[in-house]
Design a protein around this motif. Sequence first.
Motif, mmCIF file in Angstrom:
data_model
loop_
_atom_site.group_PDB
_atom_site.id
_atom_site.type_symbol
_atom_site.label_atom_id
_atom_site.label_comp_id
_atom_site.label_asym_id
_atom_site.label_seq_id
_atom_site.Cartn_x
_atom_site.Cartn_y
_atom_site.Cartn_z
ATOM 1 N N TRP A 1 0.855 -1.196 0.000
ATOM 2 C CA TRP A 1 0.000 0.000 0.000
ATOM 3 C C TRP A 1 0.885 1.239 0.000
ATOM 4 O O TRP A 1 1.547 1.536 0.980
ATOM 5 C CB TRP A 1 -0.917 -0.028 1.218
ATOM 6 C CG TRP A 1 -1.746 1.193 1.411
ATOM 7 C CD1 TRP A 1 -2.354 1.953 0.452
ATOM 8 C CD2 TRP A 1 -2.090 1.793 2.663
ATOM 9 N NE1 TRP A 1 -3.044 2.988 1.029
ATOM 10 C CE2 TRP A 1 -2.906 2.905 2.386
ATOM 11 C CE3 TRP A 1 -1.789 1.485 3.981
ATOM 12 C CZ2 TRP A 1 -3.423 3.721 3.389
ATOM 13 C CZ3 TRP A 1 -2.308 2.290 4.984
ATOM 14 C CH2 TRP A 1 -3.114 3.394 4.687
ATOM 15 N N VAL B 1 2.870 -0.990 4.597
ATOM 16 C CA VAL B 1 2.590 0.449 4.514
ATOM 17 C C VAL B 1 3.880 1.110 4.038
ATOM 18 O O VAL B 1 4.916 1.006 4.697
ATOM 19 C CB VAL B 1 2.166 0.996 5.901
ATOM 20 C CG1 VAL B 1 1.868 2.479 5.824
ATOM 21 C CG2 VAL B 1 0.981 0.210 6.448
ATOM 22 N N SER C 1 1.252 6.445 2.157
ATOM 23 C CA SER C 1 0.249 5.764 2.979
ATOM 24 C C SER C 1 0.618 5.835 4.463
ATOM 25 O O SER C 1 -0.269 5.867 5.319
ATOM 26 C CB SER C 1 0.091 4.303 2.539
ATOM 27 O OG SER C 1 1.300 3.593 2.687
ATOM 28 N N ALA C 2 1.897 5.890 4.779
ATOM 29 C CA ALA C 2 2.339 5.962 6.172
ATOM 30 C C ALA C 2 1.859 7.252 6.829
ATOM 31 O O ALA C 2 1.348 7.242 7.952
ATOM 32 C CB ALA C 2 3.862 5.864 6.251
ATOM 33 N N LEU D 1 -2.045 7.150 7.218
ATOM 34 C CA LEU D 1 -2.461 6.280 8.310
ATOM 35 C C LEU D 1 -2.214 6.921 9.668
ATOM 36 O O LEU D 1 -3.033 6.784 10.579
ATOM 37 C CB LEU D 1 -1.724 4.942 8.211
ATOM 38 C CG LEU D 1 -2.061 3.905 9.269
ATOM 39 C CD1 LEU D 1 -3.547 3.565 9.257
ATOM 40 C CD2 LEU D 1 -1.217 2.657 9.048
ATOM 41 N N ALA E 1 5.710 -1.897 7.904
ATOM 42 C CA ALA E 1 5.849 -0.565 7.303
ATOM 43 C C ALA E 1 7.308 -0.297 6.990
ATOM 44 O O ALA E 1 8.208 -0.782 7.694
ATOM 45 C CB ALA E 1 5.318 0.523 8.243
#
Length: 115
Positions: free
Chosen positions: A12, A44, A48-49, A52, A74
């Motif tokens: 992602w 992740v 996206s990190a 989130l 991640a």
Amino acid sequence: MSEEKKSLVVLWTSGEREVALKMVFMYTLNAKLKGWWEEVILIVWGPSAELLSRDEELREKIGQMKEAGVVLEACKACADLYGVSADLEALGIAVRYMGVPLSEYLKEDRAVLAL
């Protein structure tokens, strides 16, 4: 004919909330809950990190994935760039440098879905 793949890696990278809610999270959670894949890993990475770390609804859904048995990882380099490594770790995500692990996943012939 090769053996059927049993492990799915969802990579992602999108910072778009709708992509997270309407595809990444929906499919990843259901893939584990419904047994479509024996092992489901969510990575992740990149924007996206940051998304989130600041979105409460997405954080709640990560908790559901963790409870369901989705492996959560991640990219540390990216999380550090966004200053969110501690936030992701607090969600129960293993934050580590992901270049080598992703390369291993690809070499192991796992199914990889990148979004």
